[in-house]
Write an enzyme that holds these catalytic residues in place. Structure first.
Site, PDB file in Angstrom:
ATOM      1  N   ASP A 186     -16.028  43.789  36.577  1.00 18.47           N
ATOM      2  CA  ASP A 186     -16.180  45.238  36.700  1.00 18.47           C
ATOM      3  C   ASP A 186     -15.984  45.948  35.366  1.00 18.47           C
ATOM      4  OD1 ASP A 186     -16.273  44.595  39.454  1.00 18.47           O
ATOM      5  OD2 ASP A 186     -14.115  44.855  39.625  1.00 18.47           O
ATOM      6  N   GLU A 194     -22.270  50.733  45.387  1.00 14.28           N
ATOM      7  CA  GLU A 194     -20.878  51.009  45.040  1.00 14.28           C
ATOM      8  C   GLU A 194     -20.794  51.255  43.535  1.00 14.28           C
ATOM      9  OE1 GLU A 194     -18.724  47.529  46.259  1.00 14.28           O
ATOM     10  OE2 GLU A 194     -19.912  46.189  45.018  1.00 14.28           O
TER      11      GLU A 194
END
Length: 554
Positions: A15, A189
């Site tokens: 991420d 997302e």
């Protein structure tokens, strides 16, 4: 032309959120159940990254009892040019049962990337993966996934945006639902906002954080939309360009999307940066499976791709494709340094190396210190390795399919529940531990193997060796999913084999805790030293050194 080789940050570094401040680049990555929280890396060339610290300490978060893979998710790093402040928005995922996915999202800020960081400012509990956008007019906006928990609704939910007074955590507008994704991959997302040539661009992750993962993009003249999708109607970066329709599938491994022609997999969850030379790059998570498998022991790592803007102001990869590459053109007029993943710790400067992380609880002087006289690292025994509260281990990210760990341990156990050693660790249910312990039956120190798979103990009843000195050297090698271990008493020349070629390929994102079609985790394998004491937590082990040497398999 210089070439960047992926991954640029090996091992658990998922991420990635990237920014540039003048000539310095910074990346923040997730840490889940590991402490301290949020890894921060620095680079000058986009190829060589150095760990510089963690902003979330024990005063800011409590991770004891965290289930895999909950904890600290998807930190978003930004820089407010007007206030000259660094900001990190992040989610603390506290529950994933029943697909409720309860997460508390916060923001912290600092004038200096090295801190001190502010106390966490509460933002919302609407979902996870928050990001902060600092607009040119001084206004700030938070984008996040609104998690969908209602039956018969498209999961995982909507991407929503709201204006915030971030310094006070005050929401200034309603949540605006802007999209559920820009392609048919679904599982939208990690929304991040950018501005370029009078357009607002919304960058999102999609397809689930498995083999269908990708980066999608849309744009709008208004920050609240409507956002038009990229004209290709496909991800702009992915490891699996094949078309996929998976709307309503909230997050799955999507193993059918494994691309055998790609050396890197799962490319997605991207973050965009403009260089000081006007070039554009996208940092993204990626994975490298063990050969001939779909198991990823190193977890999700950080890769980078060179990007460009088209004549009609759309973002695409530099070569015009959407397939993530291993080799990427580097920065113009910048020479590259070689990334160093080997570790050599001798504990001679009275500080615990910052590369060491601990699961579930924080390092403090109650259980880990540097012995100034002997210059050894001392670890007091804690809970068993099954504990989600206080397992007393220090661990470093595994970064290669081929590496060797060495350490020397001085340990004098007096009870059968006391042990110390070295091993490989994924979470409280999945690990292997080569340890020195006290045999009450034989009234002597011995070496043994302790192991857990999916929470079940694996017995190695006939693999035990007597030890005739307090101090021993331990060597553990990992090679393509198999581990071997060796020991020698202090002063001896040759290592004795404990056991060779133990299959530990299950210590991977796909090999732990999952159900069919789902990945069981998305954290990654660690190497560790540690001690256990279920008697009084008073016994301790002294470690003389900790070395990890790696060899990449091409």
């Amino acid at each position: 032309m210089v070439t960047i080789t992926n991954p640029v940050i090996a091992g658990m570094a998922p991420d990635p959120s990237i920014i540039r401040v003048e000539d310095d680049y910074y990346i923040a990555t997730s840490t889940f159940h590991w402490t301290p929280g949020v890894q921060l890396f620095h680079s000058r060339d986009l190829n060589t990254w150095q760990l510089i610290g963690y902003p979330l300490d024990s005063k800011k978060i409590n991770l004891m009892g965290t289930d895999t893979p909950a904890g600290v998710w998807a930190p978003h790093l930004s820089y407010d040019k007007k206030r000259k402040e660094f900001w990190i928005a992040y989610s603390h995922m506290v529950n994933m049962s029943g697909r409720e996915f309860n997460a508390e999202s916060y923001a912290i800020h600092s004038k200096n990337i090295n801190g001190p960081w502010s106390e966490p400012i509460y933002l919302t509990s609407i979902g996870f993966d928050p990001a902060i956008f600092h607009d040119e007019d001084g206004k700030s906006y938070v984008s996040i996934l609104e998690w969908e928990s209602r039956p018969n609704h498209q999961a995982p939910g909507h991407i929503v945006i709201s204006e915030f007074d971030i310094s006070n955590g005050k929401q200034l507008s309603e949540w605006h639902r802007v999209t559920q994704g820009f392609t048919t991959r679904g599982a939208a997302e990690a929304p991040q906002l950018y501005k370029h040539n009078n357009y607002y661009y919304l960058l999102i992750a999609a397809g689930g954080t498995g083999y269908a993962h990708g980066v999608e993009i849309g744009r709008s003249k208004s920050i609240f939309g409507p956002y038009e999708p990229h004209p290709s109607m496909e991800p702009i970066v992915t490891s699996s360009p094949k078309h996929l329709f998976s709307l309503g599938d909230p997050d799955a491994g999507q193993f059918q999307m494994f691309n055998p022609k790609s050396k890197i997999q799962k490319s997605g969850h991207g973050s965009l940066v403009e260089t000081q030379t006007g070039e554009w790059y996208l940092a993204h998570l990626m994975a490298r499976p063990l050969p001939e498998t779909q198991l990823n022991p190193l977890g999700r790592e950080t890769g980078i791709q060179k990007m460009k803007w088209t004549s009609d102001d759309w973002l695409e990869m530099f070569d015009g494709s959407n397939l993530a590459k291993v080799s990427v053109p580097g920065l113009s007029h910048v020479s590259l340094m070689k990334q160093q993943n080997d570790l050599t710790f001798n504990f001679d400067n009275n500080t615990i190396p910052q590369e060491f992380m601990t699961p579930y609880h924080f390092q403090d002087e109650s259980w880990v210190t540097i012995n100034k006289d002997s210059q050894n690292l001392r670890i007091y025994g804690g809970n068993s390795l099954y504990s989600k509260n206080k397992p007393n281990i220090l661990a470093t990210r595994a970064t290669s399919f081929d590496y060797e760990i060495k350490t020397a341990i001085k340990f004098n156990p007096l009870h059968y529940s006391q042990s110390a050693g070295v091993g490989l660790y994924y979470d409280s249910n999945n690990w292997i531990y080569f340890n020195l312990f006290w045999s009450e039956e034989e009234n002597r120190r011995k070496i043994r193997i302790s192991q857990s798979k999916l929470g079940d103990r694996i017995q190695h009843n006939y693999v035990e060796f007597s030890v005739d000195t307090e101090t021993i050297d331990l060597k553990v090698t990992y090679n393509i999913g198999k581990v071997s271990a060796y020991f020698k008493s202090k002063g001896k020349e040759t290592f004795q084999t404990i056991q060779e070629n133990i299959d530990v390929s299950y210590l991977s994102d796909e090999g732990v805790n999952g159900t069919p079609g789902e990945i069981g985790g998305f954290t990654g394998l660690f190497n560790f030293i540690g001690a256990v004491d279920s008697l009084q937590h008073k016994s301790f082990a002294d470690f003389e050194y900790y070395n990890v040497s790696t060899e990449e398999n091409e």
